[in-house]
Motif scaffolding. Structure first.
Motif, short mmCIF file in Angstrom:
data_model
loop_
_atom_site.label_atom_id
_atom_site.label_comp_id
_atom_site.label_asym_id
_atom_site.label_seq_id
_atom_site.Cartn_x
_atom_site.Cartn_y
_atom_site.Cartn_z
N VAL A 70 58.83 55.19 27.30
CA VAL A 70 59.70 56.14 27.99
C VAL A 70 59.65 55.85 29.48
O VAL A 70 58.59 55.84 30.09
CB VAL A 70 59.26 57.59 27.72
N LEU A 71 60.81 55.58 30.06
CA LEU A 71 60.90 55.31 31.50
C LEU A 71 62.13 56.01 32.05
O LEU A 71 63.22 55.90 31.48
CB LEU A 71 60.98 53.79 31.75
N HIS A 72 61.96 56.70 33.16
CA HIS A 72 63.07 57.36 33.85
C HIS A 72 63.90 58.23 32.91
O HIS A 72 65.13 58.22 32.95
CB HIS A 72 63.95 56.32 34.57
N ASP A 81 52.61 48.30 28.86
CA ASP A 81 51.40 47.81 28.20
C ASP A 81 50.97 48.75 27.07
O ASP A 81 51.68 49.70 26.74
CB ASP A 81 50.28 47.58 29.23
N ASP A 82 49.81 48.48 26.50
CA ASP A 82 49.34 49.24 25.33
C ASP A 82 49.18 50.73 25.62
O ASP A 82 49.23 51.55 24.71
CB ASP A 82 47.97 48.72 24.87
N ASP A 83 48.95 51.08 26.88
CA ASP A 83 48.76 52.48 27.25
C ASP A 83 50.06 53.17 27.64
O ASP A 83 50.05 54.35 28.00
CB ASP A 83 47.78 52.59 28.43
N GLY A 84 51.16 52.42 27.62
CA GLY A 84 52.44 53.01 28.02
C GLY A 84 52.69 52.90 29.51
O GLY A 84 53.71 53.40 30.01
N GLN A 85 51.78 52.26 30.23
CA GLN A 85 51.98 52.06 31.67
C GLN A 85 53.05 50.98 31.86
O GLN A 85 53.02 49.96 31.17
CB GLN A 85 50.67 51.65 32.36
N ILE A 86 53.96 51.22 32.78
CA ILE A 86 55.09 50.31 32.96
C ILE A 86 54.63 49.04 33.69
O ILE A 86 53.89 49.11 34.67
CB ILE A 86 56.22 51.01 33.77
#
Lengths: 176, 241
Positions: A70-72, A81-86
């Motif tokens: 999920v972004l913007h 990445d695996d943690d959802g960090q963009i």
């Protein structure tokens, strides 16, 4: 966004039919966030015989190498990445240098209606120079990605979305 | 005045970092009724510069989802107040929504705030909903119906961060929300001084302070305790329990 951008697709379809009397075999557009591409694709999305090809910057290929994230405010295919960090994206063209993409492109990819391929900075620069030399048209670096992959196609009638002009990119191009 | 008898709730936000358990304890000693614990996200679209920087710092120090859940558990060992994880949908998308709920509860969390997850999505994730001055009455009603405990009033149209004045839009938002729902209304965004906290407490049921608390927390637990105590005193003086 799509409904506004689809003027590109509707008008190019109409003009191509008037000029050539047939539909293109392939429609090619660059994809960053995906707005010009969704616009031109929507003129042809119901023409099952017309291939739709989106071209991403190799360093910002959210559709080619991304994952559901999920972004913007949108759930789409995103460089994360695996943690959802963009993750950081890279492209020589500012317009393609984005880690996400409009979710409808992810749906077109998943349904198989459109295919998405990468293009490197160098390939885009080559296409930029080639169009400038052969046609006297300076394409935007974004659009140069679409041109680069259009050159690979084994097709007679290809429609490329020349989504922008390259005056803005001359400093970048001359630095390479 | 003890926080247990206070009429108005004071919520303090901190980003999960290695020092956070000690800081959260100091905030509670200063009079915080609830602690929000931010799980940092690389693209925190609701945050202003202070929390963005703190998030970047936390991520650079390795505060990923797993480490943040461990941080929440460590805070839980020190304090008894509700601990609310605050984060973004991308974190839950990657971790698994159900798994996040289970693991955060096991760590001692109460509820959650997922800033960019619309009320329609993942209703199985019990969470505090946010509304803003731009929310329609219909939207406020739906969010109030599905919120978990209290409704978070975003006092302004913008990102988090200290401002000179309390947003003039807050009073109207409180008035509209009061007419639509009976759930407690806690206001946040742009509230940083004791004077702000006091004026917000006169309108809303709770006051959320984030950015300035994150700034003060850098100076250590004593500074944070003193800062929170100042907010607490101003709130309780304005609206005695």
């Amino acid at each position: 966004m799509r409904e506004l951008q689809r003027v590109i697709g509707d008008e190019s379809r109409e003009q191509l039919l008037a000029a050539e009397g047939r539909l293109p075999e392939v429609v090619v557009a660059c994809v960053g966030g995906g707005s010009n591409a969704i616009g031109i694709f929507y003129g042809f999305v119901d023409d099952a015989d017309v291939r739709l090809v989106g071209v991403e910057a190799a360093g910002a290929a959210s559709l080619g190498t991304g994952r559901a994230a999920v972004l913007h405010g949108a759930r789409s295919s995103v460089l994360a990445d695996d943690d959802g960090q963009i993750a950081d994206a890279h492209s020589i063209s500012a317009g393609l240098d984005y880690p996400g993409v409009g979710p409808e492109h992810a749906a077109l990819r998943d349904s198989g209606r459109a295919t998405y391929v990468p293009c490197t900075d160098e390939e885009a620069l080559d296409a930029f120079h080639r169009l400038a030399k052969t046609e006297g048209i300076i394409p935007a670096l974004e659009s140069s990605h679409a041109l680069a992959r259009a050159l690979d196609l084994d097709a007679e009638l290809v429609l490329v979305c020349l989504s922008g002009r390259g005056d803005k990119d001359l400093a970048e191009v001359l630095s390479h | 005045m003890s926080s247990a008898t206070a009429a108005k709730s004071l919520v303090i936000y901190l980003v999960c970092e290695p020092e956070t358990p000690e800081l959260a304890e100091a905030a509670v000693e200063g009079g915080a009724d609830i602690v929000e614990l931010g799980i940092p996200f690389s693209d925190p679209l609701a945050e202003g510069p202070t929390i963005r920087l703190a998030s970047e710092r936390a991520l650079a120090r390795g505060m990923r989802t797993k480490q943040c859940l461990e941080c929440i558990a460590a805070v839980r060992e020190r304090v008894d107040v509700p601990l609310v994880p605050m984060t973004y949908a991308a974190i839950l998308e990657a971790y698994g929504y159900e798994r996040f709920v289970e693991d955060s509860r096991a760590a001692g969390a109460t509820s959650a705030i997922v800033v960019d997850l619309p009320v329609e999505e993942h209703r199985d994730v019990a969470r505090i909903q946010l509304v803003a001055p731009t929310s329609t009455d219909e939207r406020i009603s739906v969010c109030a119906e599905h919120t978990d405990g209290w409704l978070y009033l975003v006092s302004l149209t913008g990102t988090t961060g200290a401002r000179d004045e309390v947003s003039p839009a807050l009073a109207g938002l409180v008035e509209r929300a009061r007419a639509l729902t009976g759930v407690p209304l806690y206001a946040g965004f742009g509230i940083s001084t004791p004077a702000h906290a006091a004026s917000v407490a006169e309108l809303a049921d709770g006051v959320v302070v984030g950015s300035r608390a994150v700034q003060v927390a850098v100076e250590g637990p004593d500074a944070l305790r003193e800062y929170v105590a100042g907010l607490r005193a101003a709130i309780d003086a304005a609206v005695p329990a």
